[in-house]
Motif scaffolding. Structure first.
Motif, mmCIF file in Angstrom:
data_model
loop_
_atom_site.group_PDB
_atom_site.id
_atom_site.type_symbol
_atom_site.label_atom_id
_atom_site.label_comp_id
_atom_site.label_asym_id
_atom_site.label_seq_id
_atom_site.Cartn_x
_atom_site.Cartn_y
_atom_site.Cartn_z
ATOM 1 N N TYR A 1 23.384 6.677 -106.761
ATOM 2 C CA TYR A 1 23.649 5.545 -105.871
ATOM 3 C C TYR A 1 23.014 4.282 -106.424
ATOM 4 C CZ TYR A 1 24.389 9.475 -102.648
ATOM 5 O OH TYR A 1 24.806 10.642 -102.074
ATOM 6 N N ASP A 2 23.628 3.165 -106.122
ATOM 7 C CA ASP A 2 22.947 1.889 -106.359
ATOM 8 C C ASP A 2 23.375 0.880 -105.295
ATOM 9 O OD1 ASP A 2 25.269 0.435 -107.182
ATOM 10 O OD2 ASP A 2 24.993 1.082 -109.234
ATOM 11 N N PHE A 3 22.476 -0.055 -105.057
ATOM 12 C CA PHE A 3 22.683 -1.052 -104.014
ATOM 13 C C PHE A 3 22.303 -2.413 -104.593
ATOM 14 C CE2 PHE A 3 21.255 -3.611 -100.389
ATOM 15 C CZ PHE A 3 22.335 -3.457 -99.511
ATOM 16 N N SER A 4 23.137 -3.414 -104.359
ATOM 17 C CA SER A 4 22.854 -4.740 -104.901
ATOM 18 C C SER A 4 23.230 -5.808 -103.884
ATOM 19 C CB SER A 4 23.632 -4.974 -106.200
ATOM 20 O OG SER A 4 25.030 -4.949 -105.967
ATOM 21 N N THR A 5 22.605 -6.956 -104.048
ATOM 22 C CA THR A 5 22.912 -8.114 -103.215
ATOM 23 C C THR A 5 23.193 -9.301 -104.105
ATOM 24 O OG1 THR A 5 20.593 -8.791 -103.073
ATOM 25 C CG2 THR A 5 21.409 -7.285 -101.373
ATOM 26 N N ASN A 6 23.948 -10.232 -103.585
ATOM 27 C CA ASN A 6 24.257 -11.438 -104.338
ATOM 28 C C ASN A 6 24.307 -12.622 -103.372
ATOM 29 O OD1 ASN A 6 25.051 -12.955 -106.669
ATOM 30 N ND2 ASN A 6 27.133 -12.989 -105.842
ATOM 31 N N PHE A 7 23.592 -13.680 -103.726
ATOM 32 C CA PHE A 7 23.564 -14.879 -102.891
ATOM 33 C C PHE A 7 23.974 -16.063 -103.751
ATOM 34 C CE2 PHE A 7 21.394 -18.638 -101.146
ATOM 35 C CZ PHE A 7 21.919 -18.627 -99.854
ATOM 36 N N GLU A 8 24.897 -16.880 -103.251
ATOM 37 C CA GLU A 8 25.394 -18.017 -104.013
ATOM 38 C C GLU A 8 25.370 -19.282 -103.163
ATOM 39 O OE1 GLU A 8 29.268 -17.285 -105.547
ATOM 40 O OE2 GLU A 8 28.619 -15.685 -106.908
ATOM 41 N N LEU B 1 26.688 -14.581 -98.973
ATOM 42 C CA LEU B 1 25.845 -13.420 -99.212
ATOM 43 C C LEU B 1 26.738 -12.186 -99.238
ATOM 44 C CD1 LEU B 1 23.017 -12.031 -99.373
ATOM 45 C CD2 LEU B 1 23.104 -11.877 -96.868
ATOM 46 N N SER B 2 26.554 -11.354 -100.257
ATOM 47 C CA SER B 2 27.322 -10.106 -100.324
ATOM 48 C C SER B 2 26.372 -8.939 -100.521
ATOM 49 C CB SER B 2 28.344 -10.150 -101.467
ATOM 50 O OG SER B 2 27.714 -10.298 -102.717
ATOM 51 N N LEU B 3 26.680 -7.836 -99.882
ATOM 52 C CA LEU B 3 25.919 -6.596 -99.984
ATOM 53 C C LEU B 3 26.849 -5.536 -100.553
ATOM 54 C CD1 LEU B 3 24.300 -6.682 -96.420
ATOM 55 C CD2 LEU B 3 23.379 -7.653 -98.530
ATOM 56 N N ASN B 4 26.412 -4.869 -101.621
ATOM 57 C CA ASN B 4 27.279 -3.925 -102.316
ATOM 58 C C ASN B 4 26.600 -2.570 -102.456
ATOM 59 O OD1 ASN B 4 29.312 -6.059 -103.215
ATOM 60 N ND2 ASN B 4 27.426 -6.835 -104.126
ATOM 61 N N PHE B 5 27.321 -1.533 -102.055
ATOM 62 C CA PHE B 5 26.841 -0.158 -102.184
ATOM 63 C C PHE B 5 27.810 0.603 -103.078
ATOM 64 C CE2 PHE B 5 27.547 4.223 -100.822
ATOM 65 C CZ PHE B 5 26.292 4.769 -101.070
ATOM 66 N N ARG B 6 27.257 1.393 -104.031
ATOM 67 C CA ARG B 6 28.104 2.193 -104.919
ATOM 68 C C ARG B 6 27.614 3.631 -104.981
ATOM 69 N NH1 ARG B 6 29.437 0.156 -110.681
ATOM 70 N NH2 ARG B 6 27.188 0.493 -110.947
ATOM 71 N N ASN B 7 28.561 4.543 -104.827
ATOM 72 C CA ASN B 7 28.326 5.961 -105.081
ATOM 73 C C ASN B 7 29.136 6.307 -106.333
ATOM 74 O OD1 ASN B 7 28.395 8.765 -105.207
ATOM 75 N ND2 ASN B 7 28.538 9.033 -102.994
ATOM 76 N N LYS B 8 28.442 6.545 -107.456
ATOM 77 C CA LYS B 8 29.126 6.716 -108.730
ATOM 78 C C LYS B 8 29.650 8.126 -108.952
ATOM 79 C CE LYS B 8 25.492 4.891 -110.729
ATOM 80 N NZ LYS B 8 24.545 4.378 -111.746
ATOM 81 N N ASN B 9 29.319 9.036 -108.022
ATOM 82 C CA ASN B 9 29.776 10.421 -108.174
ATOM 83 C C ASN B 9 30.223 10.966 -106.827
ATOM 84 O OD1 ASN B 9 30.290 12.848 -109.497
ATOM 85 N ND2 ASN B 9 28.185 13.573 -109.328
ATOM 86 N N PHE B 10 31.118 10.255 -106.178
ATOM 87 C CA PHE B 10 31.592 10.603 -104.847
ATOM 88 C C PHE B 10 32.335 11.937 -104.892
ATOM 89 C CE2 PHE B 10 34.819 10.028 -101.389
ATOM 90 C CZ PHE B 10 33.926 10.029 -100.329
ATOM 91 N N LEU B 11 31.975 12.828 -103.986
ATOM 92 C CA LEU B 11 32.558 14.169 -103.894
ATOM 93 C C LEU B 11 32.388 14.962 -105.179
ATOM 94 C CD1 LEU B 11 35.890 13.358 -101.972
ATOM 95 C CD2 LEU B 11 33.716 14.212 -101.049
ATOM 96 N N ARG B 12 31.339 14.638 -105.952
ATOM 97 C CA ARG B 12 31.001 15.312 -107.213
ATOM 98 C C ARG B 12 32.155 15.283 -108.222
ATOM 99 N NH1 ARG B 12 29.625 21.072 -105.798
ATOM 100 N NH2 ARG B 12 31.172 20.694 -104.165
ATOM 101 N N GLY B 13 33.023 14.284 -108.078
ATOM 102 C CA GLY B 13 34.168 14.204 -108.974
ATOM 103 C C GLY B 13 34.123 13.020 -109.914
ATOM 104 N N ALA B 14 32.943 12.411 -110.104
ATOM 105 C CA ALA B 14 32.795 11.193 -110.925
ATOM 106 C C ALA B 14 33.693 10.075 -110.396
ATOM 107 C CB ALA B 14 33.098 11.465 -112.394
#
Length: 812
Positions: free
Chosen positions: A383-390, A403-416
């Motif tokens: 997992y990774d989480f990031s924010t961006n403010f402009e 302002l943006s909030l971003n969440f990523r699951n790089k291996n969702f359902l164990r299927g990459a």
């Protein structure tokens, strides 16, 4: 008369200061030299060749770079006027700096380059070596130096002589199997009859043959197995690794000199490695998806799973083994291929779920013809989480932030699979000094926007057909995305956009990429309770705007092709091309004609659906010029409505202006055509958009100086932009807004500008541009050119014409 006055002002305010600076720098540059010392001021290359040379400029530049002693660097890379800024800065602080070693000097200064005549023979030799490698075997170089006012001016006169063309290519191979592989791959060679000979072609050919042989099982075959012989000299064989002059010009026979052609023998031998002709087959493959260290190789407690002969060993099922198997190009029983090994590493790395990937082969020491393969994968953070403010500004507003909030699951359902969820929001304010005495109360809320979007990226083709018809070598991806976004323009309207897409993308080759979207949906809604009377009044008097802002359902498909050879031609000139086509409304129109229930649903809801086709083109070329780059771009698009409401939906329309377009105008403030808002219209009321866009940009980019010990690189740019947008159909509310060939020249807008780019730690580029319009379509005198009106010291002119833009990344 007015033009004459303008040019006098321009010379006084711009040219004379530059010349004065150059004069002062020139006068002070030699003041600390000793009696017999001379400052190297200029190197000149005079190129003489017997026949026309298409790449003469490039050859001359490369020769100049081979001169051992180079003059002090110029300010912003300017070569027309000599301004050695770093040398001038050094002389200013001479007392403090002249005793310091070079390693402790600031990067903003430079010691004077004292002319050294001993470097000239080495420069000559460098040029001869280079020209020999380019096929000019009888080049001659003469040098001269002129001393004037404590400065040295060197001239290198280069007589290239003839270069040679390839006549015949002969293969001399001591193994029939290797010979069959080499001849089978010969179509890809660049060594062809009539090609101008260079030694770099031999280097390229040696690498190409080695790769072809490696890809056919000969894992230990290498560059040392290949040598070349030019013409028919028997006494020695030319080897790429040797210096050209160690091989001597005598390699070129007198017959070749008369003909101007060469014969090349390609010689392949087993050489020192007795196993270089052994052909290998892969016998066993073991994959460690969560490799922790060497102890895992013998850990009997690990989970083991076998898929078609490939063994997977892991502590826990971090990723499904079948996903990894699908991205492998190595298989038990297959002949070894270097390309398959590299593609396996690339595909595994492209999944984004591993820190490192290592492929290791072990030879069978008995048979010497089989390999055991181990693939070690170290898992990355899931997992990774990031924010961006402009903070930004634009045409319709004076100050904005998001302002943006971003969440990523790089291996969702164990299927990459990559799951991305982002939420964003922001506001835009406009400034009116008449609103209040308090500064903060002069800012009023103009726009609110917010939304949430999600996408799911599958590293495969998800399709209702067998996946075996697709090749993994094309890096296939399927992307599904949905989103809901709201724009609330205070006191005007609220626009809601619900979207969904289903797309495929894949690589045809290293430079060619395709994206196909079989279906996308946008539903545009403007709740009537949010429409103000003033905005309703505007819509009722403007058919184009009324159609643009209608509640609309968009269903369509699109396809795009992209060519980009920047990775292949790193450090050299390269090109970029994107062509796209989009259609909307065809499916719904067919459904309506057939009387489907879908038609009844939308009829009852009184919802319009968009009907249009769009064609887009983005073509760029980047010319590499020493450390600088000349970037050219043509960007165009045409949207053609083919049914009611006979206007493109607002979110599909084109606009001009802004930091990525014509930088002399703020975003969405130019056009359409020669139309201009009246002075009574509010600037922040309605964006200016169109159905057609034509735009051209040119930008010269050059290095300026490093900052903060090199952590930040400051680069400069000089640029010009031209173009506009137009309506597909005339509209009385936008006089002159339609495209007409007889007034195209008048309608083209143009700006000039200068900018700075700050490259921070090689991963982020902050850009600041300043531009002014020099041709305004809505000015109907002098064909729209406004050079004579430029008045940089006039506050009113600057407020209306000077546009600053702050942005991230290059404009193109």
């Amino acid at each position: 008369m007015a033009g004459s006055v303008f040019y006098k002002r321009y010379i006084c305010r711009c040219v004379l200061p530059l010349l004065l600076a150059a004069l002062l720098a020139a006068c002070s540059s030699t003041k600390h030299l000793e009696k017999d010392q001379y400052l190297l001021w200029k190197n000149k290359i005079v190129l003489k060749n017997e026949t026309p040379m298409p790449n003469k400029g490039e050859l001359k530049e490369n020769l100049d770079n081979l001169v051992v002693q180079q003059p002090n660097s110029n300010f912003m890379g300017i070569t027309v006027v000599k301004i050695p800024k770093k040398l001038w800065a050094y002389n200013r602080r001479y007392k403090r700096l002249h005793t310091r070693p070079d390693s402790l000097l600031p990067k903003s200064v430079q010691r004077p380059v004292i002319f050294d005549s001993l470097t000239m023979p080495q420069s000559e030799q460098n040029m001869k070596n280079y020209l020999f490698n380019q096929g000019f075997f009888y080049a001659r170089v003469h040098d001269t130096v002129v001393f004037r006012k404590k400065k040295a001016y060197t001239t290198y006169t280069v007589e290239t002589g003839p270069n040679y063309k390839i006549d015949r290519i002969n293969y001399n191979i001591d193994d029939s199997a290797i010979a069959a592989v080499v001849r089978g791959a010969s179509d890809a060679t660049r060594l062809k009859k009539g090609t101008i000979f260079t030694y770099s072609l031999l280097e390229e050919e040696r690498s190409r043959i080695t790769t072809a042989v490696n890809n056919n099982g000969y894992r230990r075959f290498n560059l040392e197995n290949i040598t070349f012989k030019i013409d028919t000299i028997d006494r020695s064989i030319f080897k790429i690794g040797a210096s050209p002059f160690e091989n001597a010009v005598n390699y070129i026979s007198r017959t070749a000199k008369r003909k101007g052609t060469l014969d090349i023998d390609i010689i392949i031998r087993k050489a020192d490695d007795s196993l270089s002709y052994n052909k290998y087959t892969i016998s066993k493959i073991t994959v460690y998806p969560d490799y922790g260290g060497a102890e895992d190789r013998n850990d009997t407690n690990m989970i083991t799973r076998n898929i078609k002969g490939v063994e997977f060993k892991y502590h826990s099922e971090y990723v499904l083994p079948r996903v990894l198997y699908r991205h492998m190009f190595l298989a038990p029983g297959n002949t070894y291929s270097k390309a398959d090994e590299e593609r396996t590493i690339s595909r595994m790395g492209g999944l984004g779920i591993f820190h490192y990937i290592r492929v290791q082969f072990r030879e069978n020491r008995v048979t010497r013809d089989s390999l055991d393969c181990s693939i070690y994968l170290n898992r990355a953070q899931k997992y990774d989480f990031s924010t961006n403010f402009e903070v930004s500004n634009g045409t319709t507003y004076d100050l904005g932030n998001s302002l943006s909030l971003n969440f990523r699951n790089k291996n969702f359902l164990r299927g990459a699979n990559l799951l991305t969820i982002s939420a964003s929001g922001g506001i835009e304010l406009y400034y009116d000094e008449n609103l209040a005495d308090d500064l903060y109360k002069r800012f009023q809320l103009l726009t609110q926007y917010y939304g949430i979007n999600a996408s799911l990226d599958f590293p495969k083709f998800v399709a209702p057909v067998a996946s075996s018809i697709f090749s993994n070598s094309n890096l296939p991806h399927t992307v599904i995305s949905v989103g809901e976004n709201v724009i609330h323009r205070i006191n005007y309207f609220q626009l809601l956009n619900t979207s969904a897409t289903f797309s495929y993308n894949w690589r045809e080759s290293e430079t060619k990429t395709w994206t196909l979207t079989p279906a996308f949906i946008n539903k545009i809604r403007l709740p009537e309770k949010e429409l103000t009377d003033s905005f309703q009044k505007v819509l009722s008097s403007n058919e184009y705007l009324s159609n643009s802002y209608k509640q609309t359902f968009i269903e369509g498909e699109n396809i795009s092709f992209r060519f980009d050879n920047s990775a292949r031609r790193k450090g050299r000139s390269y090109s970029y091309l994107r062509v796209a086509f989009e259609e909307a409304g065809g499916v719904l129109k067919g459904a309506r004609k057939l009387g489907y229930a879908l038609n009844q649903l939308y009829t009852l809801q009184d919802t319009n659906f968009a009907q249009y086709t769009k064609y887009d083109l983005d073509a760029r070329h980047y010319f590499a010029i020493r450390k600088s780059v000349m970037a050219l771009r043509f960007n165009g698009g045409v949207g053609i409505p083919y049914g009611p409401p006979w206007t493109l939906p607002y979110i599909k329309q084109y606009f001009a202006g802004g930091p990525y377009s014509l930088r002399g105008w703020r975003i969405r403030s130019l056009g359409p055509g020669s139309y201009r808002k009246s002075l009574t219209e509010k600037v922040n009321q309605i964006d200016l958009t169109g159905d057609i866009k034509l735009e051209a940009n040119a930008e010269y980019r050059f290095p300026v100086m490093p900052l903060f010990a090199g952590a930040v690189k400051m680069n400069g740019a000089l640029f010009a932009d031209a173009g506009n947008i137009w309506l597909a159909n005339p509209d009385t509310a936008y006089a002159g807004g339609e495209l007409a060939m007889d007034k195209l020249g008048q309608d083209i807008a143009m700006d000039l500008g200068i900018g700075s780019r700050f490259e921070i730690a090689s991963f982020l580029t902050v850009r600041v541009d300043m531009a002014i319009p020099v041709k305004k379509p809505y000015v109907h005198t002098n064909s729209g050119w406004v050079f004579k009106d430029i008045a940089p010291f006039d506050n009113g002119w600057r407020a209306e014409n000077v546009v600053f833009s702050f942005s991230i990344g290059y404009p193109f």
